[in-house]
Motif scaffolding. Structure first.
Motif, PDB file in Angstrom:
ATOM      1  N   ILE A 160     -33.212  47.031  23.284  1.00  0.00           N
ATOM      2  CA  ILE A 160     -31.757  47.017  23.400  1.00  0.00           C
ATOM      3  C   ILE A 160     -31.309  45.584  23.661  1.00  0.00           C
ATOM      4  N   GLU A 161     -30.528  45.061  22.765  1.00  0.00           N
ATOM      5  CA  GLU A 161     -30.021  43.698  22.906  1.00  0.00           C
ATOM      6  C   GLU A 161     -28.863  43.644  23.898  1.00  0.00           C
ATOM      7  N   VAL A 162     -28.005  44.655  23.830  1.00  0.00           N
ATOM      8  CA  VAL A 162     -26.880  44.736  24.760  1.00  0.00           C
ATOM      9  C   VAL A 162     -26.443  46.184  24.821  1.00  0.00           C
ATOM     10  N   ILE A 163     -26.045  46.624  26.018  1.00  0.00           N
ATOM     11  CA  ILE A 163     -25.507  47.971  26.172  1.00  0.00           C
ATOM     12  C   ILE A 163     -24.242  47.881  27.015  1.00  0.00           C
ATOM     13  N   ALA A 164     -23.203  48.590  26.585  1.00  0.00           N
ATOM     14  CA  ALA A 164     -21.952  48.644  27.331  1.00  0.00           C
ATOM     15  C   ALA A 164     -21.830  50.000  27.998  1.00  0.00           C
ATOM     16  N   THR A 165     -21.567  49.996  29.295  1.00  0.00           N
ATOM     17  CA  THR A 165     -21.230  51.215  30.010  1.00  0.00           C
ATOM     18  C   THR A 165     -19.712  51.336  30.058  1.00  0.00           C
ATOM     19  N   GLY A 186     -31.845  41.645  31.141  1.00  0.00           N
ATOM     20  CA  GLY A 186     -31.186  42.607  30.268  1.00  0.00           C
ATOM     21  C   GLY A 186     -29.679  42.478  30.305  1.00  0.00           C
ATOM     22  N   ARG A 187     -29.034  42.617  29.159  1.00  0.00           N
ATOM     23  CA  ARG A 187     -27.580  42.452  29.081  1.00  0.00           C
ATOM     24  C   ARG A 187     -26.897  43.820  29.154  1.00  0.00           C
ATOM     25  N   VAL A 188     -26.284  44.102  30.300  1.00  0.00           N
ATOM     26  CA  VAL A 188     -25.545  45.343  30.523  1.00  0.00           C
ATOM     27  C   VAL A 188     -24.118  44.945  30.895  1.00  0.00           C
ATOM     28  N   ILE A 189     -23.159  45.356  30.085  1.00  0.00           N
ATOM     29  CA  ILE A 189     -21.769  44.969  30.325  1.00  0.00           C
ATOM     30  C   ILE A 189     -20.927  46.221  30.563  1.00  0.00           C
ATOM     31  N   THR A 190     -19.750  46.033  31.103  1.00  0.00           N
ATOM     32  CA  THR A 190     -18.862  47.158  31.378  1.00  0.00           C
ATOM     33  C   THR A 190     -17.764  47.246  30.326  1.00  0.00           C
ATOM     34  N   THR A 191     -16.999  48.342  30.384  1.00  0.00           N
ATOM     35  CA  THR A 191     -15.840  48.565  29.521  1.00  0.00           C
ATOM     36  C   THR A 191     -14.718  49.122  30.388  1.00  0.00           C
ATOM     37  N   HIS A 240     -17.118  40.698  34.487  1.00  0.00           N
ATOM     38  CA  HIS A 240     -18.374  41.439  34.512  1.00  0.00           C
ATOM     39  C   HIS A 240     -18.837  41.803  33.098  1.00  0.00           C
ATOM     40  N   GLY A 241     -18.395  41.008  32.128  1.00  0.00           N
ATOM     41  CA  GLY A 241     -18.936  41.127  30.778  1.00  0.00           C
ATOM     42  C   GLY A 241     -18.140  41.947  29.801  1.00  0.00           C
ATOM     43  N   ALA A 242     -17.085  42.613  30.235  1.00  0.00           N
ATOM     44  CA  ALA A 242     -16.354  43.498  29.329  1.00  0.00           C
ATOM     45  C   ALA A 242     -15.819  42.744  28.120  1.00  0.00           C
ATOM     46  N   THR A 243     -16.017  43.330  26.950  1.00  0.00           N
ATOM     47  CA  THR A 243     -15.391  42.819  25.726  1.00  0.00           C
ATOM     48  C   THR A 243     -14.439  43.844  25.132  1.00  0.00           C
ATOM     49  N   ALA A 457     -26.469  48.746  10.664  1.00  0.00           N
ATOM     50  CA  ALA A 457     -27.349  48.981  11.801  1.00  0.00           C
ATOM     51  C   ALA A 457     -27.122  48.001  12.938  1.00  0.00           C
ATOM     52  N   TYR A 458     -26.605  46.813  12.631  1.00  0.00           N
ATOM     53  CA  TYR A 458     -26.625  45.752  13.639  1.00  0.00           C
ATOM     54  C   TYR A 458     -25.394  44.831  13.583  1.00  0.00           C
ATOM     55  N   GLY A 459     -25.147  44.236  12.432  1.00  0.00           N
ATOM     56  CA  GLY A 459     -24.179  43.145  12.357  1.00  0.00           C
ATOM     57  C   GLY A 459     -22.745  43.543  12.605  1.00  0.00           C
ATOM     58  N   LEU A 460     -22.300  44.681  12.047  1.00  0.00           N
ATOM     59  CA  LEU A 460     -20.897  45.067  12.185  1.00  0.00           C
ATOM     60  C   LEU A 460     -20.528  45.353  13.633  1.00  0.00           C
ATOM     61  N   ALA A 461     -21.412  46.002  14.363  1.00  0.00           N
ATOM     62  CA  ALA A 461     -21.117  46.316  15.777  1.00  0.00           C
ATOM     63  C   ALA A 461     -21.008  45.044  16.594  1.00  0.00           C
ATOM     64  N   LYS A 462     -21.895  44.095  16.364  1.00  0.00           N
ATOM     65  CA  LYS A 462     -21.852  42.842  17.138  1.00  0.00           C
ATOM     66  C   LYS A 462     -20.531  42.113  16.909  1.00  0.00           C
ATOM     67  N   ARG A 463     -20.097  42.060  15.664  1.00  0.00           N
ATOM     68  CA  ARG A 463     -18.865  41.323  15.383  1.00  0.00           C
ATOM     69  C   ARG A 463     -17.630  42.082  15.846  1.00  0.00           C
ATOM     70  N   ALA A 464     -17.602  43.380  15.609  1.00  0.00           N
ATOM     71  CA  ALA A 464     -16.416  44.162  15.963  1.00  0.00           C
ATOM     72  C   ALA A 464     -16.160  44.137  17.464  1.00  0.00           C
ATOM     73  N   TYR A 465     -17.232  44.212  18.255  1.00  0.00           N
ATOM     74  CA  TYR A 465     -17.092  44.229  19.712  1.00  0.00           C
ATOM     75  C   TYR A 465     -17.230  42.849  20.352  1.00  0.00           C
ATOM     76  N   ARG A 466     -17.286  41.823  19.489  1.00  0.00           N
ATOM     77  CA  ARG A 466     -17.340  40.427  19.968  1.00  0.00           C
ATOM     78  C   ARG A 466     -18.514  40.193  20.932  1.00  0.00           C
ATOM     79  N   LEU A 467     -19.668  40.653  20.480  1.00  0.00           N
ATOM     80  CA  LEU A 467     -20.877  40.557  21.293  1.00  0.00           C
ATOM     81  C   LEU A 467     -21.782  39.417  20.850  1.00  0.00           C
TER      82      LEU A 467
END
Length: 467
Positions: A160-165, A186-191, A240-243, A457-467
């Protein structure tokens, strides 16, 4: 028997061969999980998970709602009662009951996720049944006692590269703070999820507004102070990491009232004197207010409408929220979103991710909207439709109008941590099967399909959520 490595691929040999080849290139990409409901405390404390029943059954409404539908009381499954009354506490008894009824999940995505988890995580490829219940329980329990099955180790094993709670507006984010102060990488961010202080029908709404003012130092007795409180909390979450922010509303209704009318509405809502129509209007206004704040602070806005939550008042009273009685309802988007889109829909650098539990809206409303408004993106098939058929329908009904690049890849939206790799595996297989058919029917070149497989699988989520 072991998992079929060609599961979910088409039966046509040529399409299956290409789907298999596309999947081989992306199956091991890191997992980006930009929206979900895992507990940040797991990663902060890194304690062993509890017994198999409390890991896999008790927290998963996909599982216990099916068992309840067949007459099994939630008390026998260990689901806590609101009044603190007696429920089953023996994990092995809960597990045996689950195993005895595992056949109920045939054909469901829950069975796919569980069997993937059993085999790939715990080395169990025999069928689960009453006969094998103890074998499964003992093996899983033995694994959970090992250090490499603790939350951080599994986070790393799952790649897991990043997970948002997702945390409510009143959460102090102590567990995110603890993660940030630890030596773990590990990268764990909030929402930011403000429903408890936005929805007048939320339990304890008036008290929540009082607490909102106390923790922000803003006067939530006034409209201006209330909006300032949101800005303060959004900034705190961003620290606290929220994007992203997330908004779970009964409808997708938005409004754009004048400042005077919005303030008057807030006064009535705050005092508890607003009727149903005014309470809905307030929720609608707050979606637009949250969109305007996103223009300022850059948080991606997620809207999850259409769930008729807590459909059974008796079950709500006995067991509380989120116990499997949230039911999809018809949802309008074209008219509902227009006030917000008229206000901010053409502003640059602004992203709204739309989800739905009303599949009839995909081709008629959502894809045409996302296919023209630069701020709109379509979230993946969600909740009841987080399934092979649901994912397939999503692609078929949206791609011709919105394309792939107005979608945001996949997010697992789960509370069940061990199922995360299984859910991404299903999504990647379904997408590769769909892409292979587009190639074999002359609508994509093979190199385009290969690029798209990685993006979905990977690229669209990273860009859409600015990760």
């Amino acid at each position: 028997m072991p998992l079929d490595d060609d599961r979910l691929f088409p039966t046509d040999p040529s399409v299956r061969s290409l789907a298999r080849a596309l999947f081989a290139e992306i199956r091991d990409l890191p997992i980006v999980s930009p929206h979900g409901h895992t507990d940040p405390r797991w990663y902060a404390e890194n304690e062993r998970f509890p017994d198999p029943a409390r890991l896999l059954i008790v927290p998963d409404h996909y599982i216990f709602r099916m068992l309840f539908s067949q007459g099994l009381p939630l008390e026998r499954l260990g689901i806590p009662r609101s009044d603190g009354g007696p429920v089953e506490t023996d994990g092995r008894k809960i597990w045996r009951l689950f195993a005895e009824h595992f056949h109920l999940f045939r054909g469901t995505p829950t069975k796919l996720w569980l069997e993937h988890t059993f085999e790939t995580l715990f080395g169990l490829d025999a069928p689960l049944s009453a006969r094998t219940a103890d074998l499964f329980y003992d093996r899983i329990d033995e694994c959970l006692a090992q250090d490499d099955f603790r939350p951080r180790a599994l986070f790393e094993r799952f790649d897991i590269e990043v997970i948002a709670t997702t945390e409510g507006a009143l959460d102090d984010l102590r567990w995110h703070r603890a993660i940030g102060q630890s030596a773990w990488g590990g990268r764990v961010i909030t929402t930011y999820r403000p429903d408890s202080v936005v929805d007048p029908d939320f339990d304890g709404f008036a008290a929540n507004l009082d607490a909102f003012g106390e923790i922000t130092g803003c006067d939530t007795g006034t409209w201006k102070g209330y909006l300032d409180a949101h800005r303060t909390r959004r900034a705190f979450f961003r620290q606290h990491g929220a994007t992203a922010s997330d908004h779970g509303h009964p409808t997708a209704d938005t409004a754009d009232l004048s400042a005077v009318d919005a303030e008057a509405l807030y006064v009535r809502v705050r005092a508890g004197g607003a009727g149903p129509a005014e309470r809905n209007l307030f929720r609608a206004q707050m979606l637009t207010e949250m969109a305007k704040m996103s223009l300022d602070d850059g948080l991606v806005m997620q809207i999850h409408p259409g769930s008729r939550r807590n459909h059974s008042p008796d079950m709500l009273a006995r067991f509380g929220r989120d116990k499997g009685f949230d039911i999809p309802g018809r949802t309008d988007y074209v008219a509902a979103l227009k006030p917000m889109l008229d206000a901010v829909g053409l502003e640059p650098g602004f992203t709204i991710i739309l989800f739905t539990l009303d599949e009839t809206s995909y081709a008629r409303e959502l894809a045409p909207l996302a296919g023209v408004y630069p701020c709109l993106r379509l979230g993946p098939a969600w909740w009841f439709f987080d399934s092979p058929e649901g994912m397939r329908r999503f692609r078929e009904l949206t791609t011709e109008t919105a394309g792939f690049y107005n979608t945001v890849g996949f997010n697992d939206d789960t509370r069940a941590f061990p199922s995360i790799p299984a859910r991404h595996d299903v999504a990647r297989r379904v997408d590769c099967a769909y892409l292979a058919e587009l190639v074999l029917t002359g609508r994509l070149r093979e190199e385009e399909a290969a690029e798209l497989a990685g993006e979905l699988a990977y690229g669209l989520a990273k860009r859409a959520y600015r990760l």
